[in-house]
Design a protein around this motif. Structure first.
Motif, short mmCIF file in Angstrom:
data_model
loop_
_atom_site.label_atom_id
_atom_site.label_comp_id
_atom_site.label_asym_id
_atom_site.label_seq_id
_atom_site.Cartn_x
_atom_site.Cartn_y
_atom_site.Cartn_z
N CYS A 105 0.84 -1.19 0.00
CA CYS A 105 0.00 0.00 0.00
C CYS A 105 0.88 1.24 0.00
O CYS A 105 2.01 1.21 0.47
CB CYS A 105 -0.91 0.03 1.23
N SER A 106 0.33 2.32 -0.52
CA SER A 106 1.06 3.58 -0.48
C SER A 106 0.93 4.21 0.89
O SER A 106 0.00 3.90 1.65
CB SER A 106 0.52 4.54 -1.54
N ASP A 107 1.83 5.11 1.21
CA ASP A 107 1.76 5.82 2.49
C ASP A 107 0.63 6.85 2.48
O ASP A 107 -0.03 7.07 3.49
CB ASP A 107 3.09 6.52 2.78
N THR A 108 0.42 7.50 1.33
CA THR A 108 -0.56 8.58 1.24
C THR A 108 -1.42 8.42 0.00
O THR A 108 -1.01 7.78 -0.98
CB THR A 108 0.12 9.96 1.18
N LEU A 109 -2.58 9.04 0.03
CA LEU A 109 -3.46 9.03 -1.12
C LEU A 109 -2.86 9.85 -2.27
O LEU A 109 -3.05 9.51 -3.44
CB LEU A 109 -4.82 9.61 -0.72
N GLU A 110 -2.13 10.90 -1.92
CA GLU A 110 -1.53 11.76 -2.94
C GLU A 110 -0.59 10.98 -3.84
O GLU A 110 -0.51 11.26 -5.05
CB GLU A 110 -0.78 12.92 -2.27
N GLU A 111 0.13 10.01 -3.29
CA GLU A 111 1.03 9.19 -4.10
C GLU A 111 0.28 8.48 -5.23
O GLU A 111 0.79 8.34 -6.34
CB GLU A 111 1.73 8.15 -3.23
N CYS A 112 -0.94 8.04 -4.93
CA CYS A 112 -1.73 7.31 -5.93
C CYS A 112 -2.16 8.24 -7.05
O CYS A 112 -2.09 7.88 -8.24
CB CYS A 112 -2.95 6.69 -5.25
N PHE A 113 -2.61 9.44 -6.68
CA PHE A 113 -2.97 10.42 -7.71
C PHE A 113 -1.75 10.81 -8.55
O PHE A 113 -1.85 10.97 -9.77
CB PHE A 113 -3.56 11.67 -7.06
N THR A 364 -5.59 2.15 -7.45
CA THR A 364 -6.75 1.81 -6.62
C THR A 364 -6.36 0.88 -5.49
O THR A 364 -6.73 1.08 -4.33
CB THR A 364 -7.85 1.16 -7.49
N TRP A 365 -5.59 -0.15 -5.81
CA TRP A 365 -5.19 -1.11 -4.78
C TRP A 365 -4.22 -0.49 -3.78
O TRP A 365 -4.30 -0.75 -2.57
CB TRP A 365 -4.57 -2.35 -5.42
N LEU A 366 -3.31 0.35 -4.27
CA LEU A 366 -2.38 1.04 -3.37
C LEU A 366 -3.10 1.96 -2.39
O LEU A 366 -2.66 2.16 -1.26
CB LEU A 366 -1.39 1.87 -4.18
N SER A 367 -4.22 2.53 -2.81
CA SER A 367 -4.91 3.55 -2.02
C SER A 367 -5.60 2.99 -0.78
O SER A 367 -5.94 3.75 0.14
CB SER A 367 -5.95 4.27 -2.88
N ILE A 368 -5.83 1.69 -0.73
CA ILE A 368 -6.63 1.11 0.34
C ILE A 368 -6.02 1.37 1.72
O ILE A 368 -6.74 1.60 2.70
CB ILE A 368 -6.83 -0.40 0.10
N GLY A 369 -4.71 1.34 1.82
CA GLY A 369 -4.07 1.59 3.12
C GLY A 369 -4.45 2.96 3.67
O GLY A 369 -4.90 3.09 4.82
N ALA A 370 -4.25 3.99 2.88
CA ALA A 370 -4.55 5.35 3.33
C ALA A 370 -6.03 5.54 3.60
O ALA A 370 -6.43 6.20 4.58
CB ALA A 370 -4.06 6.35 2.29
N LEU A 371 -6.89 4.97 2.74
CA LEU A 371 -8.34 5.15 2.90
C LEU A 371 -8.86 4.46 4.15
O LEU A 371 -9.71 5.01 4.87
CB LEU A 371 -9.06 4.62 1.66
N THR A 372 -8.37 3.25 4.43
CA THR A 372 -8.82 2.56 5.64
C THR A 372 -8.32 3.28 6.89
O THR A 372 -9.03 3.33 7.90
CB THR A 372 -8.35 1.09 5.65
N GLU A 373 -7.13 3.84 6.81
CA GLU A 373 -6.62 4.61 7.95
C GLU A 373 -7.54 5.80 8.25
O GLU A 373 -7.81 6.12 9.41
CB GLU A 373 -5.20 5.08 7.65
N MET A 374 -8.04 6.44 7.19
CA MET A 374 -8.97 7.56 7.37
C MET A 374 -10.28 7.09 8.03
O MET A 374 -10.81 7.73 8.94
CB MET A 374 -9.31 8.19 6.01
#
Length: 419
Positions: A105-113, A364-374
């Motif tokens: 997973c990415s550390d932040t959502l911004e990385e995915c964008f 999309t798959w990378l973003s799950i870490g940051a989104l679940t943390e939110m």
């Protein structure tokens, strides 16, 4: 089409070294021109493995930019720790090089964008190396779904349910110091940190980003006691790890809703003892279902109850890619899925086509870490999942119908699994 490609390999830890030495280094249509790591002992171990096999030794470097600056390099593999992979991939795309990144997973959502932005600016593909998309079970179920034998799909479950305390997190302890980077995440963050082994195959089964998309998620967690209990017993009460308050919950449950009405349940369960490793992969449809833990595939009309019939059903509905792999020399780890996912990437580079797992899947798959943390921080409140395709999921360009395609079932006997 290129007959042979040149690649650079970044990250030579346990996983990076293994996949390189057991898969990519053995591919006759791939020249490993560079290997890169910050540590001398890892560079030496990997270069020694090339020498032992009488394979030309790659150029060794500690600076991955040496690879990006070489115009002869066609593609790179990023096998570093979780943090920083998207940034390297973005640099690679701007350098004109296909990029494969290891799961996580990415550390932040911004990385995915940023990853999607780089792709749309450069047109250079990036692919997550989600090997579980090429497991026998997942491929056979994909085949069943694409044939319509499960009817309309309604719900899917999956998880990473794997006791990691001894095997991974505290595998190497020296002078009360743990070397595994993943432990740092478990100390400092509470999230669904490792969803892609189940979410990758589920996404392909539900046509995520191609006619469907994940819309929002809710994430709830248990308390966190497993790591502290383990460290007190194994490392002693005086260990600094026994005195820490770990943020990572023992069990993390995520519920995802999709634009087409399906639901997905994900489970992370890695710090409590368990009887066996499981991805709990299950697909439920209007005419049938699969369930990993009961090893059952059921199609309406079969006699009930059904258990332990997977092998029989696999033989009937195996994906053509698996059938062919079984007849090959069976190279690669994890039952061949490492080989298959790496071949999927290599064939795309050779043919200069889109990868079977594209940038929108990867982001999309990378973003799950940051989104679940939110969501966890808001006591399980719903969090919207960004549409990284910006609406294109409703009318995407045609898929590349090649051997390793995960959006359609393609039987391609003309492309050898082992060149």
């Amino acid at each position: 089409m290129k007959e042979k490609i040149k690649i650079g390999w970044i990250g030579l830890g346990r996983r990076g070294h293994f996949v390189l030495s057991s898969c990519v280094a053995l591919m006759k249509d791939v020249e490993v021109k560079y290997i890169c790591d910050l540590l001398d002992d890892k560079l030496k171990r990997t270069s020694d493995s090339f020498i032992e096999r009488k394979i030309p030794c790659p150029i060794m470097t500690k600076d991955y930019r040496d690879i990006l600056n070489d115009p002869e390099v066609d593609a790179i593999f990023v096998m570093t720790g979780w943090s920083g992979r998207p940034a390297i991939a973005i640099e690679a795309m701007h350098a004109g090089k296909y990029c494969a990144i290891e799961v996580g997973c990415s550390d932040t959502l911004e990385e995915c964008f940023d990853l999607v932005k780089a792709y749309e600016e450069t047109g250079v593909p990036v692919m997550m190396l989600e090997n579980c998309c090429y497991c026998r079970r997942e491929l056979a179920i994909l085949n069943l779904v694409k044939q319509g034998l499960f009817g309309e799909i309604v719900h899917a479950t999956g998880g990473y349910m794997h006791y990691l305390n001894k095997e991974e997190l505290f595998r190497e302890v020296e002078n009360d110091d743990v070397k595994h980077y993943r432990l740092g995440y478990y100390i400092n963050r509470n999230r669904e940190s490792y969803p892609t082994h189940e979410l990758g195959p589920i996404s392909k089964t539900l046509s995520i980003n191609r006619g469907n998309r994940m819309v929002r998620l809710n994430c709830i967690t248990s308390k966190s006691v497993g790591l502290k209990d383990y460290t007190k017993e194994k490392l002693g009460a005086d260990s600094k790890y026994s005195k820490m308050d770990y943020k990572q919950a023992d069990v993390v449950t995520t519920l995802v809703t999709c634009a087409n009405g399906q639901t997905i349940q994900l489970t992370l369960d890695t710090t409590l003892p368990r009887a066996h490793y499981s991805r709990n992969y299950s697909i439920r449809g209007t005419r049938g279902m699969s369930n990993e833990d009961s090893k059952a595939i059921f199609i309406e009309g079969m006699d009930e109850p059904v258990r332990d019939n997977e092998l029989e059903m696999f033989e009937k509905y195996d994906h053509p890619l698996y059938v062919e792999y079984e007849k090959s020399k069976k190279l690669g780890g994890h039952g061949g899925i490492d080989w298959l996912v790496c071949r999927a990437f290599v064939e795309s580079v050779k043919n200069q086509t889109q990868t079977p797992i594209d940038v929108y899947d990867t982001a999309t798959w990378l973003s799950i870490g940051a989104l679940t943390e939110m969501s966890i921080a808001q006591n399980g409140a719903p969090v919207d999942i960004p549409d990284f395709t910006n609406g294109k999921w409703q009318n995407r360009e045609p898929v590349v119908r090649q051997k390793y395609c995960l959006d359609e079932i393609v039987d391609d006997p003309n492309t050898p699994i082992i060149p």
